[in-house]
Design a protein around this motif. Structure first.
Motif, PDB file in Angstrom:
ATOM      1  N   UNK A   1       0.841  -1.215   0.000  1.00 51.87           N
ATOM      2  CA  UNK A   1       0.000   0.000   0.000  1.00 51.87           C
ATOM      3  C   UNK A   1       0.871   1.258   0.000  1.00 51.87           C
ATOM      4  N   UNK A   2       2.123   1.128   0.486  1.00 49.17           N
ATOM      5  CA  UNK A   2       2.984   2.317   0.557  1.00 49.17           C
ATOM      6  C   UNK A   2       3.276   2.868  -0.841  1.00 49.17           C
ATOM      7  N   UNK A   3       3.396   1.952  -1.823  1.00 45.72           N
ATOM      8  CA  UNK A   3       3.713   2.437  -3.183  1.00 45.72           C
ATOM      9  C   UNK A   3       2.632   3.365  -3.735  1.00 45.72           C
ATOM     10  N   UNK A   4       1.333   2.948  -3.772  1.00 44.68           N
ATOM     11  CA  UNK A   4       0.327   3.907  -4.278  1.00 44.68           C
ATOM     12  C   UNK A   4       0.189   5.140  -3.400  1.00 44.68           C
ATOM     13  N   UNK A   5       0.355   4.992  -2.057  1.00 40.77           N
ATOM     14  CA  UNK A   5       0.254   6.156  -1.175  1.00 40.77           C
ATOM     15  C   UNK A   5       1.372   7.156  -1.459  1.00 40.77           C
ATOM     16  N   UNK A   6       2.586   6.625  -1.736  1.00 39.96           N
ATOM     17  CA  UNK A   6       3.720   7.507  -2.049  1.00 39.96           C
ATOM     18  C   UNK A   6       3.446   8.308  -3.314  1.00 39.96           C
ATOM     19  N   UNK A   7       2.881   7.623  -4.325  1.00 42.85           N
ATOM     20  CA  UNK A   7       2.557   8.322  -5.585  1.00 42.85           C
ATOM     21  C   UNK A   7       1.551   9.442  -5.339  1.00 42.85           C
ATOM     22  N   UNK A   8       0.480   9.136  -4.598  1.00 41.73           N
ATOM     23  CA  UNK A   8      -0.561  10.145  -4.344  1.00 41.73           C
ATOM     24  C   UNK A   8       0.010  11.308  -3.533  1.00 41.73           C
ATOM     25  N   UNK A   9       0.844  10.990  -2.508  1.00 40.57           N
ATOM     26  CA  UNK A   9       1.438  12.045  -1.669  1.00 40.57           C
ATOM     27  C   UNK A   9       2.325  12.962  -2.509  1.00 40.57           C
ATOM     28  N   UNK A  10       3.069  12.370  -3.436  1.00 40.04           N
ATOM     29  CA  UNK A  10       3.954  13.191  -4.267  1.00 40.04           C
ATOM     30  C   UNK A  10       3.179  14.186  -5.116  1.00 40.04           C
ATOM     31  N   UNK A  11       2.073  13.715  -5.745  1.00 42.44           N
ATOM     32  CA  UNK A  11       1.250  14.625  -6.553  1.00 42.44           C
ATOM     33  C   UNK A  11       0.643  15.728  -5.694  1.00 42.44           C
ATOM     34  N   UNK A  12       0.144  15.375  -4.493  1.00 45.54           N
ATOM     35  CA  UNK A  12      -0.478  16.376  -3.616  1.00 45.54           C
ATOM     36  C   UNK A  12       0.529  17.440  -3.186  1.00 45.54           C
ATOM     37  N   UNK A  13       1.797  17.050  -2.917  1.00 46.18           N
ATOM     38  CA  UNK A  13       2.817  18.034  -2.563  1.00 46.18           C
ATOM     39  C   UNK A  13       3.088  18.999  -3.715  1.00 46.18           C
ATOM     40  N   UNK A  14       3.124  18.411  -4.948  1.00 48.57           N
ATOM     41  CA  UNK A  14       3.330  19.275  -6.116  1.00 48.57           C
ATOM     42  C   UNK A  14       2.194  20.264  -6.279  1.00 48.57           C
ATOM     43  N   UNK A  15       0.965  19.807  -6.049  1.00 48.02           N
ATOM     44  CA  UNK A  15      -0.189  20.708  -6.156  1.00 48.02           C
ATOM     45  C   UNK A  15      -0.134  21.777  -5.076  1.00 48.02           C
ATOM     46  N   UNK A  16       0.296  21.358  -3.848  1.00 52.78           N
ATOM     47  CA  UNK A  16       0.334  22.329  -2.738  1.00 52.78           C
ATOM     48  C   UNK A  16       1.385  23.400  -2.984  1.00 52.78           C
TER      49      UNK A  16
ATOM     50  N   UNK B   1      -6.506  11.060 -12.711  1.00 50.55           N
ATOM     51  CA  UNK B   1      -6.716   9.670 -13.130  1.00 50.55           C
ATOM     52  C   UNK B   1      -5.642   8.750 -12.533  1.00 50.55           C
ATOM     53  N   UNK B   2      -4.371   9.242 -12.541  1.00 48.33           N
ATOM     54  CA  UNK B   2      -3.282   8.426 -11.967  1.00 48.33           C
ATOM     55  C   UNK B   2      -3.529   8.189 -10.486  1.00 48.33           C
ATOM     56  N   UNK B   3      -3.939   9.263  -9.763  1.00 44.00           N
ATOM     57  CA  UNK B   3      -4.175   9.114  -8.329  1.00 44.00           C
ATOM     58  C   UNK B   3      -5.351   8.183  -8.059  1.00 44.00           C
ATOM     59  N   UNK B   4      -6.380   8.252  -8.879  1.00 37.13           N
ATOM     60  CA  UNK B   4      -7.523   7.346  -8.703  1.00 37.13           C
ATOM     61  C   UNK B   4      -7.115   5.890  -8.940  1.00 37.13           C
ATOM     62  N   UNK B   5      -6.271   5.674  -9.975  1.00 38.42           N
ATOM     63  CA  UNK B   5      -5.803   4.313 -10.251  1.00 38.42           C
ATOM     64  C   UNK B   5      -4.989   3.763  -9.080  1.00 38.42           C
ATOM     65  N   UNK B   6      -4.139   4.653  -8.475  1.00 39.91           N
ATOM     66  CA  UNK B   6      -3.346   4.207  -7.331  1.00 39.91           C
ATOM     67  C   UNK B   6      -4.241   3.912  -6.138  1.00 39.91           C
ATOM     68  N   UNK B   7      -5.274   4.746  -5.944  1.00 37.29           N
ATOM     69  CA  UNK B   7      -6.221   4.469  -4.857  1.00 37.29           C
ATOM     70  C   UNK B   7      -6.977   3.167  -5.100  1.00 37.29           C
ATOM     71  N   UNK B   8      -7.365   2.929  -6.360  1.00 37.31           N
ATOM     72  CA  UNK B   8      -8.051   1.666  -6.704  1.00 37.31           C
ATOM     73  C   UNK B   8      -7.144   0.470  -6.449  1.00 37.31           C
ATOM     74  N   UNK B   9      -5.847   0.653  -6.747  1.00 41.08           N
ATOM     75  CA  UNK B   9      -4.902  -0.447  -6.516  1.00 41.08           C
ATOM     76  C   UNK B   9      -4.807  -0.775  -5.023  1.00 41.08           C
ATOM     77  N   UNK B  10      -4.719   0.282  -4.208  1.00 39.72           N
ATOM     78  CA  UNK B  10      -4.672   0.053  -2.759  1.00 39.72           C
ATOM     79  C   UNK B  10      -5.957  -0.583  -2.267  1.00 39.72           C
ATOM     80  N   UNK B  11      -7.075  -0.122  -2.824  1.00 36.26           N
ATOM     81  CA  UNK B  11      -8.374  -0.692  -2.423  1.00 36.26           C
ATOM     82  C   UNK B  11      -8.475  -2.166  -2.823  1.00 36.26           C
ATOM     83  N   UNK B  12      -7.938  -2.535  -4.013  1.00 37.24           N
ATOM     84  CA  UNK B  12      -7.960  -3.936  -4.448  1.00 37.24           C
ATOM     85  C   UNK B  12      -7.154  -4.815  -3.503  1.00 37.24           C
TER      86      UNK B  12
END
Length: 527
Positions: free
Chosen positions: A323-338, A350-361
């Motif tokens: 789960x750390x891998x998709x969370x790391x990806x999402x955190x990185x995008x959020x920092x860039x946005x911030x 879309x990338x963040x949703x796919x990573x969230x779906x992967x963690x959910x799976x």
């Protein structure tokens, strides 16, 4: 009714034969008319001489005359005793009569023959013939009886010899059995002595109770130390309070039944109890043998607790890693946005949703391992579920250049959760296809084995290393580069919820998974 006898009438003149037939006509006679010596000889060659009572022979005949014919007849051993009467109207001199007697005739009559005289002579020879025949029959019967008697004597002799042999064998058998009984008695005494030593010195608590009233007959030192009860229980029926882990009913003989018993001090301990009925001095007794497993259970409980903690640690590490891998990806995008370095664009979302779906799976698959997960099992045909997945599996095989064959036999209905069994079959088939090179064959088969339905999935891959076989089904264990290690674990969990077992056979030629489903009792009655 007496058997007919034959009379041979030999004369070259037909009218003389008619006259003889007329004189000797009788239901007791069979008149055989012959007209030459040659005919007589031919007749005697092909016919048995036994029924012939007398031969009436003419002397003067063309060809072989009567004398010559008689001489030839007498040369044949079987015909030597046939009486022959010469009949003649020409050769009446004494020389001819003597010649007739010389060649073998027993009478010589001159023609014309007086009918009554001829009839009386023939009757006399017939009676003599029957008398001789009766003597022969009696002689043959006597010989037969003699042979039977000799055979009976031989049988009696053989029977006597066999009886002697059997008596000898019986004596030997009695001696051997007596010796065996002596040896058995000695062995029994030694066995009883060994049992007594074993009973007294055994580290296992042991007690002997009379079967008639269940009073204690004997207890060993281990029993005293384990229960706290000593000699005071001998002769009494005071039972140690035991609580079996499962109902025993009225069973007297049990093997390794787990029981809790109360010591004299009031402490409760756990033991494996076994009983057996034995004979002691011709009395039925009950032998009790206990194995104290209290400390073993304590160690097992602690080991199980440590194993669970270790498994929880491994699973936590696996979940964290996945789960750390998709969370790391999402955190990185959020920092860039911030920080304003990236604008919120749809492709990033879309990338963040796919990573969230992967963690959910991953979490969903992990939850599928739960033993207490509710299932919706109902009567289903395993073949129907496989056939519904057949197009999907075939399509996956064709896309990867591989082949699938289905070998299904008629099977009874099973209690199955349709969705879970689909997931199990798909996971295993996809694993099998992924393990093979292009051109490989995957075989899915069902068949009956006793009270089970077997689902077999075989591939032609490189096989599973032996050191990995025992780890199959463990969560987050995988040999794939991008696998989560939950696929097979879910299959094992689904099998457990269906009270099924999974066997694995693997070598360098491929791997075979065998899933064994128990047939419900109501279905067994119609197989």
């Amino acid at each position: 009714m007496e058997q007919q006898v034959k009379i041979l009438a030999v004369d070259d003149r037909y009218e003389n034969l008619l006259a003889l037939n007329s004189i000797l006509a009788s239901p007791q006679y069979e008149i055989v008319s012959l007209q030459s010596g040659e005919e007589v000889l031919k007749y005697l060659l092909k016919e048995s001489p036994d029924p012939i009572a007398v031969i009436l022979m003419d002397v003067q005949m063309p060809g072989i005359n009567g004398y010559e014919t008689v001489e030839l007849i007498k040369q044949r051993k079987s015909c030597q005793d046939i009486p022959i009467i010469f009949l003649t109207a020409i050769s009446t001199s004494i020389e001819h009569v003597l010649k007739g007697y010389h060649v073998g005739s027993i009478d010589y009559l001159f023609k014309p023959v007086h009918p009554d005289l001829l009839r009386m002579k023939v009757d006399a020879f017939v009676k003599l013939h029957r008398y001789h025949q009766e003597i022969r029959n009696q002689r043959e019967l006597l010989q037969l009886r003699t042979l039977e008697l000799e055979e009976t004597n031989c049988r009696l002799e053989r029977a006597e010899a066999q009886l002697k042999e059997q008596n000898l064998l019986l004596e030997q058998w009695v001696e051997e059995r007596t010796s065996e009984l002596v040896d058995a008695h000695e062995k029994l005494m030694k066995s009883q002595e060994h049992f007594k030593k074993l009973f007294v010195s055994s580290p296992c608590p042991m007690a002997i109770r009379r079967l008639s009233d269940l009073s204690y007959l004997e207890i060993n030192e281990s029993w005293k130390q384990c229960t706290g009860y000593g000699e005071e229980v001998i002769g009494t029926c005071n039972s140690i309070r035991m609580e079996p882990s499962e109902p025993m009913g009225d069973q007297l003989i049990v093997h390794n039944v787990k029981v809790k018993f109360e010591m004299k001090s009031g402490e409760f301990r756990t033991a494996l109890l076994s009983t057996e009925i034995i004979d002691i001095e011709d009395e039925k007794c009950l032998l009790l043998v206990a194995v104290d497993i209290t400390e073993n259970l304590r160690y097992e409980s602690e080991m199980a607790r440590l194993a669970q903690l270790n498994l929880v640690g491994e699973m936590a590490a696996g979940i964290a890693h996945e789960i750390r891998n998709p969370m790391t990806t999402i955190r990185g995008f959020l920092q860039l946005f911030r920080d304003g370095k990236r604008r919120l664009e749809s492709e990033y979302i879309q990338i963040m949703l796919e990573e969230l779906d992967r963690a959910n799976d991953i979490i969903t698959e992990y939850l599928s391992l739960a033993k207490n997960k509710r299932t919706h099992q109902q009567s289903e045909h395993l073949n129907r579920i496989i056939e519904s997945l057949q197009p999907l599996i075939q399509a996956e095989a064709v896309m990867s250049g591989k082949h699938v064959q289905f070998l299904l036999v008629d099977c009874p209905e099973l209690s199955l959760d349709d969705k879970e069994i689909r997931q199990l079959i798909l996971n295993m088939c996809m694993n099998g296809l992924e393990s093979m090179q292009t051109g490989g064959n995957l075989t899915v088969a069902t068949h009956l084995d006793s009270e089970q339905v077997l689902l077999t999935i075989s591939d032609e891959g490189a096989g599973i290393p032996e050191e990995h076989l025992e780890k199959l089904g463990r969560p987050f264990f995988t040999t794939k580069d991008h696998g989560t290690g939950l696929g097979l674990a879910i299959c094992y969990s689904i099998a457990a919820r269906h009270h099924a077992t999974i066997d694995v056979k693997s070598d360098h030629q491929g791997t075979t998974f065998v899933i064994r489903f128990q047939i419900p009792a109501h279905a067994l009655s119609v197989i």
